[in-house]
Structure formats: C-alpha cells, structure tokens
Design an enzyme around this catalytic site. Structure first.
Site, PDB file in Angstrom:
ATOM      1  CG  ASP A  12      -1.829   1.014   1.300  1.00 22.68           C
ATOM      2  OD1 ASP A  12      -1.969   1.889   0.428  1.00 22.68           O
ATOM      3  OD2 ASP A  12      -2.943   0.838   2.026  1.00 22.68           O
TER       4      ASP A  12
ATOM      5  CG  ASP B 258      -9.098   4.114   1.576  1.00 27.33           C
ATOM      6  OD1 ASP B 258      -8.216   4.462   0.476  1.00 27.33           O
ATOM      7  OD2 ASP B 258      -8.661   4.199   2.650  1.00 27.33           O
TER       8      ASP B 258
HETATM    9  C1  GLA Z   1      -5.153   2.861   3.098  1.00 26.76           C
HETATM   10  C2  GLA Z   1      -5.856   1.573   2.209  1.00 26.76           C
HETATM   11  C3  GLA Z   1      -6.839   1.160   3.265  1.00 26.76           C
HETATM   12  C4  GLA Z   1      -6.153   0.670   4.389  1.00 26.76           C
HETATM   13  C5  GLA Z   1      -5.467   1.509   5.107  1.00 26.76           C
HETATM   14  C6  GLA Z   1      -4.543   1.076   6.417  1.00 26.76           C
HETATM   15  O1  GLA Z   1      -5.893   4.169   3.414  1.00 26.76           O
HETATM   16  O2  GLA Z   1      -6.570   2.314   1.306  1.00 26.76           O
HETATM   17  O3  GLA Z   1      -7.561   0.003   2.348  1.00 26.76           O
HETATM   18  O4  GLA Z   1      -5.225  -0.613   4.066  1.00 26.76           O
HETATM   19  O5  GLA Z   1      -4.301   2.332   4.227  1.00 26.76           O
HETATM   20  O6  GLA Z   1      -3.828   2.056   7.071  1.00 26.76           O
END
Ligand code: GLA
Length: 441
Positions: free
Chosen positions: A165, A225
């Site tokens: 990520d 998200d």
């Molecule tokens: C980002 C991702 C989420 C999650 C968070 C964890 O926002 O998009 O899906 O994994 O990080 O900190």
C-alpha cells in the site's frame, strides 16, 4: 602484413557486441514491460480483510474467531478462503530506518506463521499488509529498502497474499517511479518458493491498470478508499468513494482485467451498517448492500468482506453466501461485465461466462421502482431467438423467452440473471422446454 594482436582482437569483439546490441535494441518494441505472471489469482481473491471494520485494532483472537466463524457460517465453503491482516499487525510505529519490521507480540503472541498454519489446516489462506514507504498509512514501519528481506519473511511465515500500500502517495510521480516501487516488491516475491498474491494498493494513480499486470501484480485498486455509503453526494470528506463512485470509476477499465490480474474496486462494505470502527459513512440498506455485492461479482473485483463475520445478520450472510453470484465473480473466463445500456438511472451490465451463457444485471439507480426491459438482441448483440432465464437472487428458473424480458427493479436494486441461448430442435420445441419437462417429472 596486417597483424591483429590480442588487444585489438578484444577491442574488435567489444565493438561488434556494441553494434549488435544497438541493432537489437532498435528492433525491440518500445518500453512496454513484458507481461509477467506468478500464476496466481486466476480468479479474483475472495475472503475477508480486517481493515473496514477493525482498523488497526486487530489481534490473534479476532483472526482465529474470524476463521472459525467463516467455516461455521458457510462462507469458506462459498469461496471465502482469504483471511487478510491489514495494517496494524506490526510491532512498531515509526520509520523503518529506526525500527525493524516485526509482528506485535502483544497482539499476535504465537506469531504470524501460527495463523498461516491455522488457516491452511482449514483450507484457507492468510494475507498480510505492508507498504513501500518508511511508514505505512497508519504509521507502522514500512518495507522501504528491505523489500527482499520482507518478502522472504512473509514467505517463511507461509503468507499467501500481500497488500502493498502506497497510501495514495506519489499521485503526481512519473510512472517509472511508481513502476519501480511495485516491480521491486513483485520481483522479491517471485523469487520465493511460496507463491504470494500481490495487491498493489495505489488508488488508481498513474493509470496503474495499464502497467501493473506487466509487473506481475495480481490486483490493483482503481480508486480511493470506499466509504460505507451506496451513493453519498460528491465524495465524503472530499476523498472517499461510495459504491456507485467505484462502479463508475471502473467503466472503461474492463479491458485491463482478466485471469491473474484484476481491477480492484476496494473491499466490501456489506454488513457494516454504519457501525465500522474505521470507515466513514452511515451505512446502506439491505438492498443496496446486495446491489454492491452483485456489482463487484459482475466486474470480477476481488471480494474481501470488511464486516465482523462473527456477528453477521441473516440477510447479510445470505447476500454473501449466494453461490450463484460468487460463481459469476469466479467464472474462469474472467470476462468483466460491461455497461451495455445506460438509460439515465437505469443501466444494464452484461458479461459472457465460460459456458457460453450470459450474466445480466439490471441496475436501478433512481429513487422509484422502475420497469426495465432486457433484450439479448439489442443489449448483447446476440441473435438469441429463444433463451432461458434464471434469477440468481430468487434461485429460480423463470422459463423460456423469445421476446425481450421485462421486469420490475426497485430503487437501488440490482436484479441479476443468467441467460442461456436455446437450440431449437427439429420438432420446433426448444431443447430447454424438453429439459424443463424432464425436471418437472
Ligand atoms: C489505506 C488503504 C486502506 C487501508 C489503510 C491502512 O488507506 O487504502 O484500505 O489498508 O491504508 O492503513
């Protein structure tokens, strides 16, 4: 006499080599990375992820109870085999240059390999989370500069999936920079004996769908998200995408997905009911959650349930364990549904399945119940004179048709059907009429 000494011979060889390299380089196709495959995720990963409900407040007990619950409530047998730890399993917050990457022994007293074994013994898989920065999005130590070491550690633990990520950073970065980030981890994972599915979580920046598969990435987020909303006006907090935002984001990206490499519309919000400790949003209705689930199945997004599966109500469980809908998501042909008709609030999505039948979804985005018509000839450009229809939410065959099919669709509902072309036999009866009579006897 012209004598060539050893030194000259060597220089000549170097020149020849240089000329040949230039010739080959100019003949080679332009910079497009060669497709790479780790052979994994031939169908989209389906399972559970800790983030949408728990945020970083996770521990061994939650994961074990989650696995047990998924077995007891039928989710595992409906195809939910991934159990993925998201951010928050790590021991330290802060930069990687200041801390090692270790599991938190207070949260995970028996370690990650214990959980991987626990999952594997039950026919399931374990996923983990990291990122290419010094810190992850929730501030824990990341993998920057330690990719090979971390990939080895994950593989030794028996981990089957990595969400990698970037926290939507590097929005304006050149594509080469982004590619380097994900290539480094992909290469590190590919040298492990134990196969690990790679998810590049990158909010869709840098047109990731165009190049991620070429690096061996198995799925990539196409947008920001998800929030726990079906259709929030605009973006919540000017950032989050609701269900329909994610859906609209995917239109036009269908061609980039297929077996081994999928567009990821983000984790499921079914069953969160506005109660998530982590996600913003006020929740959606049962019908809306079902529509969201049907849509993710149609576009073959990975389907990772975000709710607390130990406490799912009956309706949510029935939604998630509808095997006929999961089967669309897992169809081996991996054709992604396209929007084949857009009449304002009324939209039709369709995809061809491996056995030659078609899945059709009628979506009503409007505020009132609507009558919708589906015509194989007009909507699929398929000359089906006779076809059978099965309703995948009612689990009922609706009969055979030779005219367009008309039905009611409630506000925010998606009706999902499987339609099959019928051959007509010599005596004029369709083959399926005969088959249905067989069944009726
Ligand atoms: C980002 C991702 C989420 C999650 C968070 C964890 O926002 O998009 O899906 O994994 O990080 O900190």
């Amino acid at each position: 006499m012209f004598v060539v000494n050893k030194k000259q011979k060597f220089a000549g060889l170097i020149w020849m080599f240089a000329l040949l390299s230039v010739a080959f380089a100019s003949a080679a196709p332009a910079a497009q990375p060669a497709p790479r495959s780790n052979g994994l995720a031939q169908t989209p990963p389906v399972g559970w992820s800790s983030w949408n409900n728990f945020g970083d407040d996770i521990n061994e007990q939650i994961v074990i109870e989650t696995i047990d619950a998924m077995i007891a409530n039928g989710m595992r047998d409906a195809g939910y085999v991934f159990v993925n730890l998201d951010d928050g399993w790590q021991r330290y917050k802060g930069a990687r240059r200041d801390h090692p990457l270790e599991f938190d022994p207070k949260k995970f007293p028996r370690g990650i390999s214990y959980l991987a074994d626990y999952a594997h013994q039950r026919g399931m898989k374990l996923g983990i989370y990291s990122g290419p920065g010094q810190t992850t999005c929730a501030g824990y130590t990341g993998s920057e500069g330690h990719e090979a070491e971390d990939a080895r550690m994950f593989a030794n633990w028996g981990v089957d999936h990595l969400k990698y990520d970037s926290c939507c950073s590097h929005r304006e970065a050149p594509k080469e920079e982004l590619q380097k980030i994900f290539r480094t981890m992909s290469n590190a994972l590919m040298t492990q004996k134990h196969g690990i599915v790679l998810h590049a979580c990158h909010c869709g920046w840098g047109d990731i769908w165009e190049w991620a598969a070429g690096l061996g990435v198995n799925h990539w987020r196409i947008g920001q998200d998800i929030s726990d909303d079906f259709n929030y006006p605009g973006n919540r907090e000017q950032y989050y995408f609701d269900v329909l935002d994610q859906l609209d984001r995917g239109v036009g990206l269908e061609k980039y997905a297929g077996p081994g490499h999928w567009n990821d519309y983000d984790m499921l919000i079914v069953g969160l009911d506005g109660q998530s400790k982590q996600l913003v949003g006020t929740g959606a209705s049962n019908i809306e959650y079902r529509t969201h689930f049907s849509l993710w199945a149609m576009v073959s997004s990975p389907m990772l349930v975000g709710a607390d599966v130990r406490k799912l109500d009956q309706y949510s469980l029935e939604t998630l364990t509808n095997k006929e809908i999961v089967a669309l998501n897992q169809d081996p042909a991996g054709n992604i549904a396209h929007k084949v008709r857009d009449d304002g609030d009324l939209e039709v999505f369709a995809r061809e399945l491996a056995d030659g039948s078609h899945a059709v979804l009628l979506l009503n985005r409007g505020a009132a119940t609507a009558t919708m018509t589906f015509s194989p000839r007009a909507d699929l450009q398929a000359p089906m004179d006779r076809y059978s229809i099965r309703d995948l939410w009612k689990h009922r065959d609706l009969g055979t048709y030779d005219i367009p099919f008309t039905t009611e669709v409630q506000s925010h509902e998606a009706r999902v059907f499987r339609i099959r072309q019928l051959a007509t036999s010599a005596n004029g009866r369709s083959v399926s009429d005969a088959a249905e009579q067989e069944l009726a006897r």
